[in-house]
Design a protein around this motif. Structure first.
Motif, mmCIF file in Angstrom:
data_model
loop_
_atom_site.group_PDB
_atom_site.id
_atom_site.type_symbol
_atom_site.label_atom_id
_atom_site.label_comp_id
_atom_site.label_asym_id
_atom_site.label_seq_id
_atom_site.Cartn_x
_atom_site.Cartn_y
_atom_site.Cartn_z
ATOM 1 N N PRO A 81 45.804 44.660 40.650
ATOM 2 C CA PRO A 81 46.567 43.595 41.296
ATOM 3 C C PRO A 81 47.710 44.157 42.144
ATOM 4 N N ILE A 82 47.967 43.497 43.260
ATOM 5 C CA ILE A 82 49.118 43.806 44.098
ATOM 6 C C ILE A 82 50.143 42.708 43.858
ATOM 7 N N VAL B 34 49.518 46.371 53.184
ATOM 8 C CA VAL B 34 48.640 45.238 52.911
ATOM 9 C C VAL B 34 49.354 43.890 53.031
ATOM 10 N N ALA B 35 50.693 43.877 52.920
ATOM 11 C CA ALA B 35 51.424 42.608 53.015
ATOM 12 C C ALA B 35 52.894 42.883 53.339
ATOM 13 N N VAL C 288 38.560 48.431 47.845
ATOM 14 C CA VAL C 288 38.141 47.307 48.679
ATOM 15 C C VAL C 288 38.836 46.039 48.182
ATOM 16 N N VAL C 289 39.365 45.239 49.112
ATOM 17 C CA VAL C 289 40.023 43.987 48.751
ATOM 18 C C VAL C 289 38.972 43.003 48.237
ATOM 19 N N ILE D 253 43.922 41.272 44.936
ATOM 20 C CA ILE D 253 43.275 42.215 44.023
ATOM 21 C C ILE D 253 42.513 43.243 44.851
ATOM 22 N N ILE D 254 42.685 44.508 44.503
ATOM 23 C CA ILE D 254 41.936 45.578 45.161
ATOM 24 C C ILE D 254 41.077 46.269 44.105
ATOM 25 N N ASP D 255 39.775 46.340 44.375
ATOM 26 C CA ASP D 255 38.874 47.060 43.466
ATOM 27 C C ASP D 255 39.002 48.544 43.769
ATOM 28 N N ALA D 256 39.755 49.235 42.919
ATOM 29 C CA ALA D 256 40.031 50.656 43.146
ATOM 30 C C ALA D 256 38.754 51.474 43.021
#
Length: 277
Positions: free
Chosen positions: A6-7, A43-44, A62-63, A82-85
């Motif tokens: 999570p970001i 990213v933000a 990937v987001v 959420i980014i899938d690391a």
């Protein structure tokens, strides 16, 4: 599938500093679902009355989810995305990309370098026809005395299958970015059979026209319209007789040879319909 990361909106903008408010404005989202990101990539953007902060990705991946929209105000600790690391990036060259154009139309401009995705009309795995509406995008720019809004309905450039959708409703994406990918369907369409719609030699069996020329009083279709067998397509008349003409076949109107108000003889071709095979 990677490890979901999570970001979050951080509890402090930097070590030893404090936010001047309990809520922050999400002023910009730099990515959308499906985008690959690198470690440290912006990213933000967040801001308060006194503080601005650019958030970077802590991982490569990937987001997979974006949970907020630009201009939303959220409390500290909110999950923004959420980014899938470690997840492999989807193949960007898979299929034909539908991209945000440089301008919404000839002589027009977006007014910004990013657009908002307001609607997605299809889903991955679905079929699209050429010219079918797929995604609606737009911008809204504040000007003196109000707001200028620009909208564009993006249509499919080919007939095919939607293989991946990058755009998410409510997300903002840069001009030129891919909204979705279509795998073209190269299967030939069924052959079409041109079928003329004629003025009949008689208005009905055992009857006769009272004039040599008939008035085309109404044309009910235009080129490109789909018609069903038995659907009314035109009206003709003389001083004493009126007759509605129906399509003899299901298909698509490919040509109109007369206009309402024309006078034509019996047997004249009014239009051509490409009949379904």
């Amino acid at each position: 599938m990677g490890d979901p990361t999570p970001i979050l909106v951080p509890q402090a903008p930097a070590p030893g500093e404090q936010w001047d408010q309990n809520q922050v404005l999400v002023s910009r989202i730099h990515v959308s679902v499906g985008d690959p990101v690198q470690h440290g990539q912006a990213v933000a953007d967040l801001e308060t009355n006194k503080v601005s902060l650019e958030l970077d990705s802590p991982v490569q991946g990937v987001v997979s989810d974006v949970r907020v929209r630009p201009d939303e105000t959220v409390p500290l600790g909110t999950t923004l995305m959420i980014i899938d690391a470690g997840a492999p990036a989807p193949p960007l060259d898979q299929g034909k990309a539908l991209r945000v154009p440089d301008a919404p139309g000839p002589g027009a401009a977006w007014g910004q370098d990013r657009v908002t995705v307001s609607a997605v009309h299809v889903s991955a795995g679905g079929h699209a026809e050429r010219g079918q509406p797929l995604v609606e995008i737009g911008t809204s720019t504040a000007v003196q005395g109000g707001t200028v809004s620009v909208k564009l309905e993006m249509t499919s450039p080919v007939r095919g299958t939607i293989v991946r959708i990058s755009a998410q409703v409510g997300s903002t994406v840069p001009v030129g970015s891919a909204l979705l990918f279509i795998e073209p369907d190269l299967t030939p369409l069924p052959a079409e059979r041109p079928t003329p719609v004629l003025v009949p030699q008689t208005p009905a069996p055992g009857e006769q026209w009272d004039q040599d020329q008939l008035l085309v009083s109404r044309i009910r279709v235009t080129v490109g319209d789909r018609v069903e067998s038995g659907q009314a397509v035109a009206d003709v008349e003389t001083s004493k007789i009126s007759l509605g003409l129906d399509s003899p076949v299901p298909g698509v109107v490919s040509e109109l040879r007369v206009a309402a108000g024309d006078t034509v003889p019996a047997g004249a071709v009014l239009m051509v319909i490409d009949a379904d095979a």
